[in-house]
Design a protein around this motif. Structure first.
Motif, PDB file in Angstrom:
ATOM      1  N   ASP A 234      -9.521   4.071  -8.823  1.00 34.20           N
ATOM      2  CA  ASP A 234      -9.889   2.672  -8.647  1.00 34.20           C
ATOM      3  C   ASP A 234      -9.076   2.025  -7.527  1.00 34.20           C
ATOM      4  OD1 ASP A 234     -11.325   0.246  -9.649  1.00 34.20           O
ATOM      5  OD2 ASP A 234      -9.250  -0.414  -9.941  1.00 34.20           O
ATOM      6  N   ARG A 235      -7.780   2.356  -7.432  1.00 34.77           N
ATOM      7  CA  ARG A 235      -6.944   1.815  -6.362  1.00 34.77           C
ATOM      8  C   ARG A 235      -7.389   2.338  -5.002  1.00 34.77           C
ATOM      9  NH1 ARG A 235      -2.709   2.434 -10.210  1.00 34.77           N
ATOM     10  NH2 ARG A 235      -2.237   4.519  -9.396  1.00 34.77           N
ATOM     11  N   ILE A 236      -7.737   3.622  -4.943  1.00 36.35           N
ATOM     12  CA  ILE A 236      -8.202   4.205  -3.676  1.00 36.35           C
ATOM     13  C   ILE A 236      -9.491   3.517  -3.219  1.00 36.35           C
ATOM     14  CG2 ILE A 236      -9.121   6.285  -2.588  1.00 36.35           C
ATOM     15  CD1 ILE A 236      -7.201   7.903  -4.310  1.00 36.35           C
ATOM     16  N   ALA A 237     -10.422   3.346  -4.143  1.00 34.21           N
ATOM     17  CA  ALA A 237     -11.686   2.699  -3.788  1.00 34.21           C
ATOM     18  C   ALA A 237     -11.460   1.265  -3.334  1.00 34.21           C
ATOM     19  CB  ALA A 237     -12.642   2.732  -4.983  1.00 34.21           C
ATOM     20  N   ASP A 238     -10.581   0.541  -4.048  1.00 36.81           N
ATOM     21  CA  ASP A 238     -10.304  -0.842  -3.686  1.00 36.81           C
ATOM     22  C   ASP A 238      -9.672  -0.934  -2.308  1.00 36.81           C
ATOM     23  OD1 ASP A 238      -9.999  -3.747  -4.453  1.00 36.81           O
ATOM     24  OD2 ASP A 238      -7.897  -3.207  -4.109  1.00 36.81           O
ATOM     25  N   SER A 239      -8.734  -0.030  -1.993  1.00 37.54           N
ATOM     26  CA  SER A 239      -8.087  -0.048  -0.681  1.00 37.54           C
ATOM     27  C   SER A 239      -9.071   0.298   0.427  1.00 37.54           C
ATOM     28  CB  SER A 239      -6.911   0.939  -0.667  1.00 37.54           C
ATOM     29  OG  SER A 239      -5.921   0.549  -1.598  1.00 37.54           O
ATOM     30  N   ALA A 240      -9.946   1.269   0.164  1.00 38.36           N
ATOM     31  CA  ALA A 240     -10.940   1.652   1.172  1.00 38.36           C
ATOM     32  C   ALA A 240     -11.892   0.499   1.459  1.00 38.36           C
ATOM     33  CB  ALA A 240     -11.726   2.876   0.691  1.00 38.36           C
ATOM     34  N   ILE A 241     -12.276  -0.224   0.405  1.00 41.43           N
ATOM     35  CA  ILE A 241     -13.169  -1.369   0.590  1.00 41.43           C
ATOM     36  C   ILE A 241     -12.486  -2.445   1.420  1.00 41.43           C
ATOM     37  CG2 ILE A 241     -14.330  -3.259  -0.623  1.00 41.43           C
ATOM     38  CD1 ILE A 241     -14.736  -1.238  -2.944  1.00 41.43           C
ATOM     39  N   ARG A 242     -11.195  -2.715   1.141  1.00 34.78           N
ATOM     40  CA  ARG A 242     -10.476  -3.731   1.905  1.00 34.78           C
ATOM     41  C   ARG A 242     -10.329  -3.327   3.371  1.00 34.78           C
ATOM     42  NH1 ARG A 242      -5.539  -3.959   0.328  1.00 34.78           N
ATOM     43  NH2 ARG A 242      -5.527  -2.628  -1.509  1.00 34.78           N
ATOM     44  N   ASN A 299       1.620  -6.427   3.495  1.00 33.97           N
ATOM     45  CA  ASN A 299       1.529  -4.971   3.311  1.00 33.97           C
ATOM     46  C   ASN A 299       2.795  -4.274   3.801  1.00 33.97           C
ATOM     47  OD1 ASN A 299      -1.001  -5.295   2.261  1.00 33.97           O
ATOM     48  ND2 ASN A 299      -2.097  -4.360   3.963  1.00 33.97           N
ATOM     49  N   LEU A 300       3.296  -4.686   4.967  1.00 33.29           N
ATOM     50  CA  LEU A 300       4.505  -4.070   5.523  1.00 33.29           C
ATOM     51  C   LEU A 300       5.716  -4.334   4.623  1.00 33.29           C
ATOM     52  CD1 LEU A 300       4.102  -4.922   9.330  1.00 33.29           C
ATOM     53  CD2 LEU A 300       3.532  -2.788   8.175  1.00 33.29           C
ATOM     54  N   LYS A 340       2.102   9.670  12.287  1.00 36.54           N
ATOM     55  CA  LYS A 340       0.968   9.752  11.365  1.00 36.54           C
ATOM     56  C   LYS A 340       1.030   8.682  10.283  1.00 36.54           C
ATOM     57  CE  LYS A 340       0.377  14.775  11.897  1.00 36.54           C
ATOM     58  NZ  LYS A 340       0.285  16.055  11.178  1.00 36.54           N
ATOM     59  N   ALA A 341       2.072   7.864  10.288  1.00 38.36           N
ATOM     60  CA  ALA A 341       2.294   6.935   9.185  1.00 38.36           C
ATOM     61  C   ALA A 341       1.200   5.889   9.066  1.00 38.36           C
ATOM     62  CB  ALA A 341       3.648   6.256   9.349  1.00 38.36           C
ATOM     63  N   PHE A 342       0.522   5.562  10.181  1.00 34.92           N
ATOM     64  CA  PHE A 342      -0.502   4.533  10.140  1.00 34.92           C
ATOM     65  C   PHE A 342      -1.893   5.106   9.881  1.00 34.92           C
ATOM     66  CE2 PHE A 342       2.795   2.443  12.738  1.00 34.92           C
ATOM     67  CZ  PHE A 342       2.975   1.311  11.961  1.00 34.92           C
ATOM     68  N   GLU A 343      -1.985   6.403   9.623  1.00 36.18           N
ATOM     69  CA  GLU A 343      -3.279   6.997   9.317  1.00 36.18           C
ATOM     70  C   GLU A 343      -3.673   6.650   7.883  1.00 36.18           C
ATOM     71  OE1 GLU A 343      -3.101  11.149  10.034  1.00 36.18           O
ATOM     72  OE2 GLU A 343      -2.795  10.955  12.200  1.00 36.18           O
ATOM     73  N   PRO A 344      -4.987   6.423   7.636  1.00 35.51           N
ATOM     74  CA  PRO A 344      -5.417   6.111   6.272  1.00 35.51           C
ATOM     75  C   PRO A 344      -5.032   7.215   5.286  1.00 35.51           C
ATOM     76  CG  PRO A 344      -7.162   5.645   7.838  1.00 35.51           C
ATOM     77  CD  PRO A 344      -6.093   6.374   8.600  1.00 35.51           C
ATOM     78  N   PHE A 345      -4.613   6.810   4.078  1.00 37.49           N
ATOM     79  CA  PHE A 345      -4.252   7.704   2.975  1.00 37.49           C
ATOM     80  C   PHE A 345      -3.012   8.538   3.270  1.00 37.49           C
ATOM     81  CE2 PHE A 345      -8.938   7.271   2.971  1.00 37.49           C
ATOM     82  CZ  PHE A 345      -9.073   6.519   1.814  1.00 37.49           C
ATOM     83  N   PHE A 346      -2.184   8.100   4.228  1.00 30.33           N
ATOM     84  CA  PHE A 346      -0.974   8.857   4.555  1.00 30.33           C
ATOM     85  C   PHE A 346       0.086   8.660   3.476  1.00 30.33           C
ATOM     86  CE2 PHE A 346       3.361   8.660   6.227  1.00 30.33           C
ATOM     87  CZ  PHE A 346       3.500   9.956   6.714  1.00 30.33           C
ATOM     88  N   GLY A 362      -2.123   0.734   3.079  1.00 30.30           N
ATOM     89  CA  GLY A 362      -1.464  -0.524   3.425  1.00 30.30           C
ATOM     90  C   GLY A 362      -1.054  -0.596   4.876  1.00 30.30           C
ATOM     91  N   LEU A 363      -0.410   0.475   5.394  1.00 32.92           N
ATOM     92  CA  LEU A 363       0.030   0.465   6.790  1.00 32.92           C
ATOM     93  C   LEU A 363      -1.163   0.508   7.747  1.00 32.92           C
ATOM     94  CD1 LEU A 363       3.150   2.832   6.767  1.00 32.92           C
ATOM     95  CD2 LEU A 363       3.079   0.344   6.770  1.00 32.92           C
ATOM     96  N   ALA A 364      -2.203   1.261   7.373  1.00 32.88           N
ATOM     97  CA  ALA A 364      -3.390   1.335   8.229  1.00 32.88           C
ATOM     98  C   ALA A 364      -4.045  -0.033   8.364  1.00 32.88           C
ATOM     99  CB  ALA A 364      -4.388   2.356   7.666  1.00 32.88           C
ATOM    100  N   ILE A 365      -4.159  -0.771   7.251  1.00 33.43           N
ATOM    101  CA  ILE A 365      -4.750  -2.111   7.286  1.00 33.43           C
ATOM    102  C   ILE A 365      -3.876  -3.048   8.113  1.00 33.43           C
ATOM    103  CG2 ILE A 365      -5.335  -4.116   5.866  1.00 33.43           C
ATOM    104  CD1 ILE A 365      -6.147  -2.171   3.657  1.00 33.43           C
ATOM    105  N   ALA A 366      -2.555  -2.982   7.907  1.00 37.82           N
ATOM    106  CA  ALA A 366      -1.636  -3.847   8.653  1.00 37.82           C
ATOM    107  C   ALA A 366      -1.735  -3.604  10.152  1.00 37.82           C
ATOM    108  CB  ALA A 366      -0.206  -3.609   8.174  1.00 37.82           C
TER     109      ALA A 366
END
Length: 396
Positions: A234-242, A299-300, A340-346, A362-366
């Motif tokens: 559920d957290r993964i899906a919510d983050s992907a949607i955001r 997020n940061l 690689k830290a800013f890649e999604p799901f890292f 979080g870092l990818a969105i930021a």
């Protein structure tokens, strides 16, 4: 979307009007407002020949010739002068002639040295622009703008139609966190985004169904683990949607008080039990979307307070730039993984999946939000341990 539509329309209209305007100016410059010398110079030569043939008798007024003791003044038009002397020579008139530019008004005037030592002066025909030339020019420009606007509105609608479809699909995300199928049509970029979203939705659905079937077989013995996995999905899906919504939704750009934003986030983090403190804080404003920038900085700071145990925030204004530093006391990130830290799901350590909540977005969105508003964000390991996150914006 309306903002993107307006920008595209303005860009297309400005481009079309600019090109047509430059072409019009080039034509006017080349033509110079009068007939080409190939038409006027032979006529002048014919008039001068008639003057020579009629001398020493009277010269009819219809020839509109004047006599003087010297040639007309003004800058010499070399090309027309050479052409006139060549035509006179071929007609058997070896008398020097010269064509000059009028000093005080547009047009030219020709002079020829006669056998009696006088100079015959004849005005070169000059076509003046039509009356009400500014009215004609205004009508011409109005037609160009009207036509360019109509064409721009049509093609802009065609260009952003796939993006509107994408936004509509994202807004229809169900309560299960699964994204509705997005039509893979439009430009190459839109197709690639739609394809990635469809793949993400399919993988989330498949992963959720597979884990539920697997855990259901061991429900009696592993009920807690099953519920934990469902929470993680559920957290993964919510983050992907955001993350997807960050690409589509953009709040208005304005001057944001960065110091006040930092203080508000710090107060929120402390109320939630995070060890967050503020060090040196200078007042400085940046241009960004207020909600988006707050989400990125939050997020940061959450990342630093969670993985770094505790963090400190500093804000300085130097060289017309706002420099925000978030320092923590955690283990940092191995140097080979920093890029690689800013890649999604890292995640530095996949094992953290079970101990620290989050989907690694979080870092990818930021980064996406900060770079959208013209800023930069970098990561660097601190000497003695810990991670330092640095955000830089142009100050206003």
């Amino acid at each position: 979307m309306n903002s993107l539509r307006r920008r595209l329309i303005l860009l297309l209209v400005a481009s079309i009007v600019g090109v047509v305007g430059l072409a019009t100016a080039a034509v006017i410059s080349v033509r110079g407002g009068g007939p080409p010398p190939e038409l006027t110079v032979p006529w002048i030569a014919q008039q001068m020949e008639m003057v020579v043939r009629l001398l020493p008798g009277p010269i009819p007024d219809v020839l509109r010739v004047q006599f003087a003791d010297h040639p007309a003044g003004g800058k010499v038009a070399r090309a027309e002068t050479a052409m006139l002397n060549d035509i006179l020579h071929r007609r058997g008139l070896d008398f020097p002639a010269v064509v000059n530019e009028k000093p005080d008004e547009p047009g030219q005037i020709a002079s020829m040295h006669l056998p009696d030592s006088r100079w015959a002066i004849i005005e070169v025909p000059h076509l003046k622009p039509p009356r009400r030339e500014w009215l004609v020019l205004a009508g011409w420009i109005s037609l160009i703008v009207a036509g360019a606007t109509a064409v721009s509105v049509y093609f802009t609608s065609v260009l952003i139609r796939p993006l509107e479809m994408l936004e509509a699909a994202v807004s229809k995300i169900g309560s299960d966190g699964v994204l509705a199928a997005v039509p893979e049509v439009g430009s190459a970029e839109v197709k690639a985004t739609a394809h990635a979203l469809n793949q993400l939705s399919s993988r989330l659905r498949t992963a959720m169904e597979s884990r539920m079937r697997l855990r259901a077989e061991f429900l009696d013995d592993e009920r807690d683990k099953w519920l934990h996995d469902l929470d993680e999905l559920d957290r993964i899906a919510d983050s992907a949607i955001r993350l997807v919504r960050e690409e589509v939704n953009q709040d208005a750009v304005e001057a944001v008080d960065l110091a006040k934003t930092v203080r508000d986030i710090e107060a929120e983090m402390v109320s939630l039990g995070h060890a967050v403190s503020i060090g040196h804080l200078e007042k400085v404003c940046v241009r960004a979307g207020a909600l988006g920038l707050r989400r990125a900085l939050r997020n940061l700071i959450v990342n630093a307070a969670t993985h770094g145990k505790a963090c400190r925030i500093d804000l300085a204004a130097t060289d017309n730039r706002a420099v925000l530093t978030i320092s923590d006391h955690g283990p940092g990130i191995p140097p080979e993984l920093l890029n690689k830290a800013f890649e999604p799901f890292f995640r530095v350590d996949p094992g953290r999946l079970q101990s620290i909540p989050g989907a690694g977005l979080g870092l990818a969105i930021a980064k996406e939000i900060i770079e959208r508003y013209g800023g930069t964000v970098t990561l660097e390991n601190r000497r003695g341990g810990g991670l330092e996150q640095t955000v830089v914006f142009d100050a206003v």
